[in-house]
Enzyme design. Structure first.
Site, PDB file in Angstrom:
ATOM      1  N   LYS B 100       6.025   2.191  -4.431  1.00  0.00           N
ATOM      2  CA  LYS B 100       5.092   2.678  -5.412  1.00  0.00           C
ATOM      3  C   LYS B 100       4.447   3.834  -5.297  1.00  0.00           C
ATOM      4  O   LYS B 100       4.006   4.579  -6.147  1.00  0.00           O
ATOM      5  CB  LYS B 100       4.028   1.485  -5.593  1.00  0.00           C
ATOM      6  N   GLU B 124      11.345  -1.487 -11.240  1.00  0.00           N
ATOM      7  CA  GLU B 124      10.738  -2.495 -11.509  1.00  0.00           C
ATOM      8  C   GLU B 124       9.828  -3.355 -10.216  1.00  0.00           C
ATOM      9  O   GLU B 124       8.827  -3.700 -10.597  1.00  0.00           O
ATOM     10  CB  GLU B 124      11.652  -3.488 -12.118  1.00  0.00           C
ATOM     11  N   GLU B 185      -1.289  -6.142   6.335  1.00  0.00           N
ATOM     12  CA  GLU B 185      -0.759  -5.353   7.480  1.00  0.00           C
ATOM     13  C   GLU B 185      -1.913  -5.310   8.809  1.00  0.00           C
ATOM     14  O   GLU B 185      -3.177  -5.546   8.653  1.00  0.00           O
ATOM     15  CB  GLU B 185      -0.282  -4.264   7.150  1.00  0.00           C
ATOM     16  N   LYS B 200      -0.164   1.343  -8.466  1.00  0.00           N
ATOM     17  CA  LYS B 200       0.432   0.419  -9.546  1.00  0.00           C
ATOM     18  C   LYS B 200      -0.185   0.624 -10.835  1.00  0.00           C
ATOM     19  O   LYS B 200       0.557   0.641 -11.700  1.00  0.00           O
ATOM     20  CB  LYS B 200       0.111  -1.047  -8.959  1.00  0.00           C
TER      21      LYS B 200
END
Lengths: 401, 401
Positions: B100, B124, B185, B200
Site C-alpha cells: 500500500k 487489490e 508489530e 489505504k
C-alpha cells in the site's frame, strides 16, 4: 455507435435509462467509449416522458439493428423475456439482466448460447440488487475454494421480520405496512414463501460451485409461520430472526442448498442487517469469511448494478468474460435436512416438561401454554423432529452458528 | 508457460505460493490457462522449505526470463520494491502487489508505466487485505458517481480499540496483547498513528475520484490518545470508538480526506466490526450505501486477493484493465477540518459547567474531574475548538452520522 436497448420500461428499466443518462460521463470513462441508449421496448406508450423518443414496440427493430451491441432485459419472468434473450444472444448481442427467475432456471443454457456466439450474458443485478456480489465471487475470490455462501437475499421479508422484532408487529400487520410502503407486492407470495430468495441462492451456488443448481430441487421455507412469540423468544435469547438462503459445498463434492428462517446470534453481523437491506456472506478456504452489504432492491441501486454490467460488456466486447457453469444433475445435491445444526423450537407445553426431556437446552422464554428453546447439540432435521415427537411443535428453525 | 515470480518470501509471499499451489485447479479454470510458479526472489535461503527450489537471489533472472508474465511484489516499502516494480513493468510483465505504501505514493506513475508498456499493475490486496473492494469500486460501482468512502482500514488498531471496549483494557495493555498475538508489530507506529490507514484511504480516494491523493497531504490522527475514559463514555452513550479513514467528494470537485478516531453509533454496522476485521463503506449516487467486510490482513486472506489479481492479469494478458487515475495537485484538496460533523469531547471540568455552556449537548458520563459529551449541532473543527476554549480539552473526536 455502441448502442444499448432496454427491454421493459418498468421500475428497473426506467432506472437504467436514468443512470445511463445522468452518469454518462463517468460511464464513458469507465467503459472506454461512449454508450448510446437507442431503444426502449415496451408495449405501452409514455407520452410526455423524457425517454418517450426511445420507445419502440417491436423487438425485431432491436434484433435487426447492428448498432445495438448490448440488450438490457428488465422484463422479468421466463416467457417473453426468455424468448427475447435467446434471440438477442443469437443475433450476437450481449445481454444484461436483473431477471433472477430466468437466470436461476435457464442460466446454464443461456450462458451456453452466449459462449457459442462469443458474447456476454451478465446478471450482477439478479442477486443482491445493487450489491456487488457475483463479480467479486467470480473474480476477487477466484483463488479460493468456496465452502459456503449464505445471506439475507430478500428485502421484503427482512423488512417484515425487522418490523416484527423492532415494533412487536404481528406478521399480517407488518406485511400490510410493507405493501403500503411499496416494499412488498400486492401478491407477496414469491417473497414471503422464499421463492425469490431460492432463485438467488441457486445463482450464488451456480457461480460458487460451478454447477447448475435447479431451483426446483431446493427446499424453500418462507416466513409465513414466524409468529410474534418466536420474535419475542429470539430477542430474549439475544438472537435475531432472519430468512437465510444457504448453499454449502460438502467434502464429497455434493451441494446442500435451502432457504429457511434462522435464529442468528446478535454477535453475528447479519443480525444487524435491518429493514430492506441485504447481506451475503461468502466463506472461502483462503479468505475466511467476507460479507457484502447494501440495498437488495430498489430502482437506482438495481440500475447501478445493471449499468455496471453494460459497462463491462462494452469493455469486453472483443473478449468474453469467463462466466459459466456446468450442467447439474440430481445426484450432486445433498439433502438439506441432513445438514446438522442447533435448532430453535417452540412447543405447546409447559416449560417444566421441556427441561425434563431436554436438560441441555437453553429456554428462551415460555409460560404454561408454550415454550421456546434452543438445543445445545447439533442434529439433522429428522433427528430433531423425532426427538420432539412428544411435543406439539409450533415452530422449528435452525440456529446459525 | 505462463510464469509467475514472487518477490519476497515473507508472510504474504509464502501465502501466495501456498494458494497458487493448493488451489491450482480452480485457479487454472478461472484464469483459462495454467499458471506456473517459477521463481521466488529472496535474499535468504530456505533449506528444507517445500518452495526451496524456486528461490533465486538475483532479480535480473526474473527480469530477463520471457516466460515470466506476472511478477508478484510482496517486499513492501518504496525502496527496492519500487525499483523492481519499475523494471518488471518496463520489461513488459504485469505486476501484482499488496504494497500500500508504494501504491499510495507512486501509484499514478507506476500505472502510467504499465499503460505505456501495455501491461497491468494491480493491487487489490493493498486495501482491506482479502476483502474484494478495489475491483468492485472500479467495476461494479462504475455506473455511480461516488460521493464518499470510509471505513475501518486497519486491523491492529481495531483489535486494540475492541479490547479496550470489550475488556476495559488500557491502551498500553491492549497494544501489548496485540503484539503478543502477532496482530501488531514490535514497532507499531505505522498502525497506531494512522499512517497505514492513511495510505489505504488515499488509494480508495484515487480510485473513487480519479485523481492522485498524496498521503502527505492527508491528516492522520491515530488512536494513541484514546483513553479508557473515552471508551467508557462512548459505551455509555451507545457508541463504539473506531479509527476511520474517510474521503469525501464535494460538490465543487474538491476532495476532503483524513484518518481519525470516531464515535460510531451502535446502530451503524461499522460499530459491530470487531477485532482485526476491516469494513469499507462506499456511498454512490445510484447504489446508496454498500459495505464490504472481511479479514483486513493475514497471510491467506491477503494472498487470496493477490492471486485473484494474478488470475485477472492472466485473463487480461492481451487487454489492459482500465485502471488509472489522473495526477493530483494541492488545489484539489479541501481541508478536512472544515468538514462539519457533530463532535465528542472529553473535558477536564465538572459536569455542571458543561451543561451551563452547552445546554444542547448529550452528556455521556462524567464526575467532578472530567466530562464526556456529544454536541447536538454540526460544526467545523476550528469552530468546535473555539467554542471549547474555556475548557481543558482531553479528547476531541468526530461522531459518525
Amino acid at each position: 455507435m455502441y448502442g444499448v436497448a432496454i427491454l421493459g420500461f418498468g421500475v428497473v428499466g426506467s432506472g437504467v435509462a436514468e443512470v445511463l443518462t445522468e452518469n454518462a460521463a463517468r460511464i464513458a470513462k469507465n467503459a472506454g467509449r461512449d454508450l448510446a441508449l437507442k431503444y426502449i421496448l415496451d408495449v405501452r406508450e409514455f407520452p410526455g416522458n423524457p425517454f418517450e423518443r426511445f420507445i419502440v414496440h417491436d423487438f425485431a427493430v432491436i434484433e435487426n439493428d447492428p448498432e445495438i451491441r448490448v440488450v438490457v432485459e428488465t422484463i422479468g419472468g421466463v416467457g417473453v423475456a426468455q424468448d427475447f434473450t435467446r434471440r438477442a444472444l443469437a443475433a450476437g448481442k450481449s445481454v444484461v439482466t436483473s431477471n433472477k427467475e430466468l437466470v436461476a432456471k435457464f442460466g446454464y443454457e443461456l450462458l451456453q448460447i452466449a459462449q457459442e456466439r462469443g458474447v456476454n450474458y451478465l446478471f450482477e443485478a439478479s442477486v443482491g440488487g445493487g450489491i456487488p456480489i457475483l463479480r467479486p465471487i467470480t473474480q476477487c475470490l477466484a483463488a479460493n475454494r468456496i465452502t459456503e455462501v449464505y445471506g439475507i437475499l430478500n428485502g421484503t421479508t427482512n423488512y417484515i421480520l425487522t418490523s416484527m422484532v423492532r415494533d412487536g408487529a404481528a406478521f399480517d400487520d407488518a406485511l400490510r405496512t410493507a405493501q403500503q410502503l411499496g416494499y412488498a407486492e400486492q401478491n407477496p407470495t414469491s417473497d414471503i414463501d422464499g421463492i425469490d430468495a431460492c432463485r438467488k441462492i441457486c445463482i450464488l451456488a451456480d457461480l460458487c460451485y460451478g454447477r447448475h443448481v435447479n431451483p426446483d430441487a431446493v427446499t424453500a421455507i418462507g416466513i409465513g409461520k414466524v409468529t410474534s412469540d418466536d420474535t419475542r423468544f429470539a430477542t430474549a435469547g439475544n438472537y435475531a430472526i432472519k430468512l437465510l438462503g444457504r448453499a454449502v459445498s460438502r467434502e464429497d463434492g455434493r451441494i446442500a442448498a435451502y432457504v429457511a428462517p434462522h435464529l442468528v446470534p446478535k454477535s453475528h453481523l447479519l443480525a444487524s442487517v435491518e429493514g430492506v437491506m441485504n447481506a451475503i456472506v461468502v466463506r472461502g478456504n483462503a479468505i475466511g469469511e467476507t460479507m457484502f452489504y447494501g440495498a437488495g432492491a430498489g430502482k437506482l441501486p438495481t440500475a447501478s448494478a445493471v449499468v455496471a454490467d453494460v459497462i463491462d460488456a462494452a469493455k469486453h466486447d472483443s473478449l468474453r468474460k469467463l462466466i459459466s457453469w456446468e450442467e447439474g444433475d440430481e445426484g450432486m445435491m445433498f439433502p438439506s435436512g441432513q445438514l446438522e445444526s442447533r435448532w430453535y423450537a417452540r412447543v405447546a407445553s409447559p416449560e417444566g416438561s421441556v427441561k425434563r426431556v431436554y436438560p441441555d437446552v437453553t429456554i428462551l422464554g415460555g409460560d404454561t401454554e408454550v415454550t421456546g428453546f434452543v438445543t445445545a447439540s447439533r442434529s439433522t432435521k429428522s433427528a430433531i423432529e423425532v426427538s420432539l415427537g412428544g411435543f406439539e411443535v409450533l415452530s422449528l428453525f435452525r440456529v446459525l452458528d
